[in-house]
Design an enzyme around this catalytic site. Sequence first.
Site, PDB file in Angstrom:
ATOM      1  N   THR A  69       0.851  -1.182   0.063  1.00 20.98           N
ATOM      2  CA  THR A  69      -0.009   0.038   0.187  1.00 20.98           C
ATOM      3  C   THR A  69       0.696   1.285  -0.013  1.00 20.98           C
ATOM      4  O   THR A  69       0.546   2.083  -0.824  1.00 20.98           O
ATOM      5  CB  THR A  69      -0.804   0.040   1.218  1.00 20.98           C
ATOM      6  OG1 THR A  69      -1.642  -1.265   1.206  1.00 20.98           O
ATOM      7  CG2 THR A  69      -1.774   1.321   1.401  1.00 20.98           C
ATOM      8  N   ASP A 192      -9.250  -4.291  -0.027  1.00 22.47           N
ATOM      9  CA  ASP A 192      -8.091  -4.582   0.652  1.00 22.47           C
ATOM     10  C   ASP A 192      -8.306  -5.539   1.821  1.00 22.47           C
ATOM     11  O   ASP A 192      -7.938  -6.937   1.976  1.00 22.47           O
ATOM     12  CB  ASP A 192      -6.920  -3.582   0.895  1.00 22.47           C
ATOM     13  CG  ASP A 192      -5.866  -4.247   1.296  1.00 22.47           C
ATOM     14  OD1 ASP A 192      -4.813  -4.919   0.602  1.00 22.47           O
ATOM     15  OD2 ASP A 192      -5.519  -4.040   2.754  1.00 22.47           O
TER      16      ASP A 192
HETATM   17  P1  AMP Z   1      -1.789  -3.084   3.826  1.00 21.62           P
HETATM   18  O1  AMP Z   1      -2.960  -3.951   3.250  1.00 21.62           O
HETATM   19  O2  AMP Z   1      -1.063  -3.643   5.017  1.00 21.62           O
HETATM   20  O3  AMP Z   1      -0.623  -2.817   2.676  1.00 21.62           O
HETATM   21  O4  AMP Z   1      -2.173  -1.537   4.181  1.00 21.62           O
HETATM   22  C1  AMP Z   1      -3.598  -1.146   4.024  1.00 21.62           C
HETATM   23  C2  AMP Z   1      -3.915  -0.378   5.201  1.00 21.62           C
HETATM   24  O5  AMP Z   1      -3.191   0.875   4.991  1.00 21.62           O
HETATM   25  C3  AMP Z   1      -5.304   0.222   4.982  1.00 21.62           C
HETATM   26  O6  AMP Z   1      -6.286  -0.787   5.607  1.00 21.62           O
HETATM   27  C4  AMP Z   1      -5.065   1.292   5.960  1.00 21.62           C
HETATM   28  O7  AMP Z   1      -5.380   1.010   7.182  1.00 21.62           O
HETATM   29  C5  AMP Z   1      -3.893   1.947   5.862  1.00 21.62           C
HETATM   30  N1  AMP Z   1      -3.671   3.131   5.291  1.00 21.62           N
HETATM   31  C6  AMP Z   1      -4.009   3.404   4.128  1.00 21.62           C
HETATM   32  N2  AMP Z   1      -4.025   4.634   3.726  1.00 21.62           N
HETATM   33  C7  AMP Z   1      -3.306   5.372   5.091  1.00 21.62           C
HETATM   34  C8  AMP Z   1      -2.713   6.537   5.400  1.00 21.62           C
HETATM   35  N3  AMP Z   1      -2.746   7.442   4.458  1.00 21.62           N
HETATM   36  N4  AMP Z   1      -2.028   6.501   6.503  1.00 21.62           N
HETATM   37  C9  AMP Z   1      -2.029   5.474   7.563  1.00 21.62           C
HETATM   38  N5  AMP Z   1      -2.498   4.402   7.049  1.00 21.62           N
HETATM   39  C10 AMP Z   1      -3.224   4.271   5.894  1.00 21.62           C
HETATM   40 ZN    ZN Z   2      -2.985  -1.555  -0.671  1.00 16.07          ZN
HETATM   41 ZN    ZN Z   3      -3.368  -5.051   2.054  1.00 12.25          ZN
END
Ligand code: AMP
Ligand code: ZN
Ligand code: ZN
Length: 402
Positions: A69, A192
């Site tokens: 992400t 996601d």
């Molecule tokens: P991941 O699946 O671990 O790569 O990350 C996804 C998660 O990133 C999402 O469910 C959000 O909780 C988190 N996320 C997305 N954008 C942001 C942001 N701008 N600041 C902090 N956390 C975020």
């Molecule tokens: Zn993502």
């Molecule tokens: Zn993810």
Amino acid sequence: MNKRLSLLALAGWFCILLFAQQSEKNYTVIVSLDGFRWDYAEMYETPHLDRIAARGVKATMLPSYPASTFPNHYTLATGLVPDHHGIVNNSFWDPVTQLRYSMGDSLTRNNPDYYLGEPIWITAQKQGVSTGITYWVGSDIPIKGVFPDSYLFYDNSNLLSYEERIDRTLAFLERPEEERPGLIMMYMEEPDGVGHRSGPVSEQTGQVVQYLDSLMGVLKDRIDALPIAGRVNLIVTSDHGMADINTERVVDMDLYLKPEWCEVIDGRAPTSVFSKPGYRDSIYLALKDVPHIQVWKKEEIPAELNYGTSDRIGDIVIAPDTGWQFTDRPSTSKGAHGFSPFSPEMQVIFRAYGPDFKEGYKSGTFVNVDIYPLLAWLLRITPEQTDGRFERVKQMIKFPID
Ligand code: AMP
Ligand code: ZN
Ligand code: ZN
């Protein structure tokens, strides 16, 4: 004579009108639906995304490595691969600050020093295009000392609902011309979350995909009902896909990596190891023939992954095969990402329509660093030098400049 004069005057006005029309500003809205794998739109019913495709462009987009992400949203914003923009994974060890950056740790996440390159909202604002952003990675951090004109702090405990985010985007477009942002960016966490919990191919994921599709339908219809409808370009895309995982497909890190060899071990898919002096070869040799993972010395990472020059990447990198885990704490989730961008499961949806896009056009695949120059073109601004190239996406544009 009189007749000739009035004909000339008419022609003059026509030119002025034409010029005014051409110089009229277009607006760009880009939406990221986190983890929206390219073929969700084939597996599940997505009539509204299909409507967008019929009126515009449909393509599959490759994420940058690693397919996670933070690295990829920041790539979409900057046109730089993670190796160049510094957010080399959702978490990483930084040997300069001697701190572990993590998207979940507000101290490091909010430190602008980690974020290299120039997000599109800064490029736009420098050139007189105002911006309105909802939760895009980096948008609530003063990168280069600058915030977007409108943004919201990403506070996990108090986030707008998706419907409210759409309202906010529409409110931007409904502002009087002088106050209307030229660039609007909006982020949504799904599908996601459900992809992790239930796996990419599941009834639950199908339901969330259908819900998001209906929201995109609402967004489209509300844009179409605006007086400026013909001047809005809309892009719907994502950061990475989702692959099936399970607790059977695990390579146990503890069987191979001895703690006394390693200064720091961080991240999963991929794992970065900063070796202790003299132990690099021991680590490499211990992992080199293990099935279901790839191990590379940093300088030998395959060129097509564009990974390995940042000092935030360890001197040994271990990448599990798609659908596998290399860890001492296997995840019980049903889906994961972070794998190679060339794995179809990691590739994402791209849909776009509006005055600048061809209609009913099926484009080939392209890489997500090209979004930054595409946005710059749509906003009629000069992009910074990046890893992206407008040349590679211009076939989807209605009037390409040659
Ligand atoms: P991941 O699946 O671990 O790569 O990350 C996804 C998660 O990133 C999402 O469910 C959000 O909780 C988190 N996320 C997305 N954008 C942001 C942001 N701008 N600041 C902090 N956390 C975020
Ligand atoms: Zn993502
Ligand atoms: Zn993810």
